[in-house]
Design an enzyme around this catalytic site. Structure first.
Site, PDB file in Angstrom:
ATOM      1  N   ARG A  51       0.793  -1.273   0.075  1.00 48.14           N
ATOM      2  CA  ARG A  51      -0.467   0.227   0.394  1.00 48.14           C
ATOM      3  C   ARG A  51       0.363   1.195   0.159  1.00 48.14           C
ATOM      4  O   ARG A  51       0.528   2.362  -0.131  1.00 48.14           O
ATOM      5  CB  ARG A  51      -1.006   0.159   1.351  1.00 48.14           C
ATOM      6  CG  ARG A  51      -2.061   0.804   1.384  1.00 48.14           C
ATOM      7  CD  ARG A  51      -2.711   1.451   2.432  1.00 48.14           C
ATOM      8  NE  ARG A  51      -2.046   2.044   3.235  1.00 48.14           N
ATOM      9  CZ  ARG A  51      -2.121   1.424   4.734  1.00 48.14           C
ATOM     10  NH1 ARG A  51      -2.331  -0.086   5.068  1.00 48.14           N
ATOM     11  NH2 ARG A  51      -0.876   1.635   5.705  1.00 48.14           N
ATOM     12  N   TYR A 103     -16.107  18.829 -14.930  1.00 46.23           N
ATOM     13  CA  TYR A 103     -16.350  17.054 -14.819  1.00 46.23           C
ATOM     14  C   TYR A 103     -17.583  17.298 -13.685  1.00 46.23           C
ATOM     15  O   TYR A 103     -17.305  17.549 -12.273  1.00 46.23           O
ATOM     16  CB  TYR A 103     -15.560  15.638 -14.566  1.00 46.23           C
ATOM     17  CG  TYR A 103     -15.227  14.750 -14.401  1.00 46.23           C
ATOM     18  CD1 TYR A 103     -15.950  14.156 -15.250  1.00 46.23           C
ATOM     19  CD2 TYR A 103     -14.962  14.236 -13.145  1.00 46.23           C
ATOM     20  CE1 TYR A 103     -17.244  12.847 -15.090  1.00 46.23           C
ATOM     21  CE2 TYR A 103     -15.742  12.856 -13.111  1.00 46.23           C
ATOM     22  CZ  TYR A 103     -16.307  12.048 -14.075  1.00 46.23           C
ATOM     23  OH  TYR A 103     -16.648  11.531 -13.757  1.00 46.23           O
ATOM     24  N   ASP A 176      -6.250  19.669 -14.508  1.00 42.49           N
ATOM     25  CA  ASP A 176      -6.683  18.500 -14.824  1.00 42.49           C
ATOM     26  C   ASP A 176      -6.719  18.189 -15.968  1.00 42.49           C
ATOM     27  O   ASP A 176      -7.107  19.335 -16.762  1.00 42.49           O
ATOM     28  CB  ASP A 176      -8.245  17.831 -14.225  1.00 42.49           C
ATOM     29  CG  ASP A 176      -8.975  17.105 -14.725  1.00 42.49           C
ATOM     30  OD1 ASP A 176      -8.663  16.152 -15.841  1.00 42.49           O
ATOM     31  OD2 ASP A 176      -9.397  16.745 -14.532  1.00 42.49           O
ATOM     32  N   LYS A 201      -8.478   7.455 -19.274  1.00 42.19           N
ATOM     33  CA  LYS A 201      -8.786   8.165 -20.145  1.00 42.19           C
ATOM     34  C   LYS A 201      -7.416   7.509 -21.667  1.00 42.19           C
ATOM     35  O   LYS A 201      -7.382   6.438 -20.996  1.00 42.19           O
ATOM     36  CB  LYS A 201      -9.010   9.270 -19.992  1.00 42.19           C
ATOM     37  CG  LYS A 201     -10.651   9.580 -19.114  1.00 42.19           C
ATOM     38  CD  LYS A 201     -11.698   8.892 -18.929  1.00 42.19           C
ATOM     39  CE  LYS A 201     -12.746   9.083 -18.507  1.00 42.19           C
ATOM     40  NZ  LYS A 201     -12.829   8.887 -16.993  1.00 42.19           N
TER      41      LYS A 201
END
Length: 388
Positions: A51, A103, A176, A201
């Site tokens: 992790r 978004y 972004d 994406k």
């Protein structure tokens, strides 16, 4: 920072080396959750628990950092997890200025989770309205959040100007960069402090991995985000990181084809009698085309257009498509189409959608890398079915 200069070279080799044991050319998928130590607190190679850090994830993070001309990369289980981690840099009572056409999932997190549950306040403004942007700062403003181009209306803002204004108010600028990818736009070079992507994406590019990534040059921001990354634990699996690396290797090749096809599609749609308006950064008709030419090296694969008519006409068009898949998401090799008002931006309040121009006639296309003749034939078939 990568030792290589060429973008495609960095995409293929950045952060990646033949395996020291087997000589494997492709970065191994390291599934180990824990790593042996030489002595208590003394690791063999800096890894102790997956992790906290993982060999496959580290390769991916270093690769993306190099592509953005950044120093540090941090990978997350999704773009939304990356967004939430950045907002965790803030405290209760802090204020964020966000571009208005952000978004839908980001706006949902800002409004209904961060604001509602943690009392971080938000102002949504048009960054191209300088007076509105400047007027939104308060003594509690700590961070400015920008998408450019925005999703779904493809509004473009001047990143360098936004950085100058944010820094004049002692605020961080987050950009972004999902829609452009580092191949076409590098916000850190233009003054941004943090860049965030939905890897799902264009970086991944194959509709087969959900993932996010953050890049920065700031030592302090990296240290704080590393702590948040480890503490929240919203990290991607090693296999996700392998898929991310696999996708990035062909990023430059894909982005060139996306942009080439999208330009032709945009010109085709702009001349079609059943289309009211087309929004594409590469068209001279785009309101911020001049800004795009300065800060972007290409115009991407995303197109927004308005059909003549309303919801009924939009449904007919979308249902008649055969090559384009009616689906959420974007940036993959295949063509995708969607209806933002019903699909990706349904969580945005109706009155806000109306202000932003996200109407029932707005359709968003993610133009893929298929043969152009097939793409145009599919659009023609669907448009022919729409009544005037």
């Amino acid at each position: 920072m990568s030792e290589f200069k060429g973008f495609t070279t960095k995409a293929i080799h950045g952060g990646q080396h033949p395996d020291a044991v087997t000589g494997a050319v492709i970065t191994p998928i390291s599934l180990a959750t824990t790593f042996a130590q030489k002595s208590p607190g003394v690791t063999y190679s800096g890894f102790e628990y997956s992790r906290t850090n993982n060999p496959t994830r580290q390769c991916f993070e270093q690769c993306i950092a190099g592509l953005e001309n950044g120093t540090y990369g941090l990978a997350f289980a999704s773009g939304s997890a990356a967004t939430a981690s950045i907002i965790h840099l803030l405290r209760t009572g802090d204020h964020v200025i966000s571009v208005d056409d952000v978004y839908g999932g980001t706006q949902r997190y800002f409004r209904r989770i961060s604001n509602a549950q943690h009392a971080v306040s938000y102002s949504f403004v048009d960054f191209n309205d300088t007076s509105a942007f400047e007027g939104a700062f308060t003594e509690n403003t700590k961070l400015v959040w920008l998408e450019t181009p925005t999703n779904p209306t493809l509004k473009i803002s001047d990143i360098r100007k936004a950085a100058d204004i944010a820094h004049a108010h002692n605020c961080l600028l987050v950009v972004d960069n999902t829609f452009m990818s580092p191949y076409f736009q590098k916000p850190l070079d233009l003054g941004a402090d943090i860049v965030v992507h939905s890897v799902t994406k264009y970086l991944g590019g194959h509709s087969d991995v959900v993932m996010g990534v953050i890049v920065t040059n700031n030592d302090d921001i990296n240290t704080r985000l590393r702590f948040i990354q480890n503490g929240l634990g919203a990290v991607p699996s090693p296999f996700d990181c392998y898929l991310g690396l696999r996708g990035v290797r062909t990023l430059s090749l894909r982005m060139r084809e996306h942009a080439k096809n999208a330009m032709e599609v945009a010109k085709y749609l702009e001349g079609h009698p059943k289309v009211e308006r087309v929004i594409y950064p590469g068209l001279p008709s785009h309101p911020q085309h001049d800004i795009a030419k300065v800060q972007m090296s290409g115009f991407g694969g995303m197109i927004t257009f308005f059909l003549r008519g309303g919801l009924d006409e939009s449904r007919i068009f979308l249902e008649k498509l055969r090559l384009f898949t009616l689906a959420e998401s974007l940036g993959a090799v295949e063509c995708l189409a969607e209806h933002p008002a019903i699909m990706t931006h349904a969580s945005v309040p109706a009155e806000q959608r109306a202000l932003l121009g996200i109407s029932d006639s707005l359709i968003r296309l993610s133009v893929g890398v298929e043969d152009l003749e097939d793409i145009l034939a599919d659009l023609t078939y669907a448009l022919d079915a729409v009544p005037l």
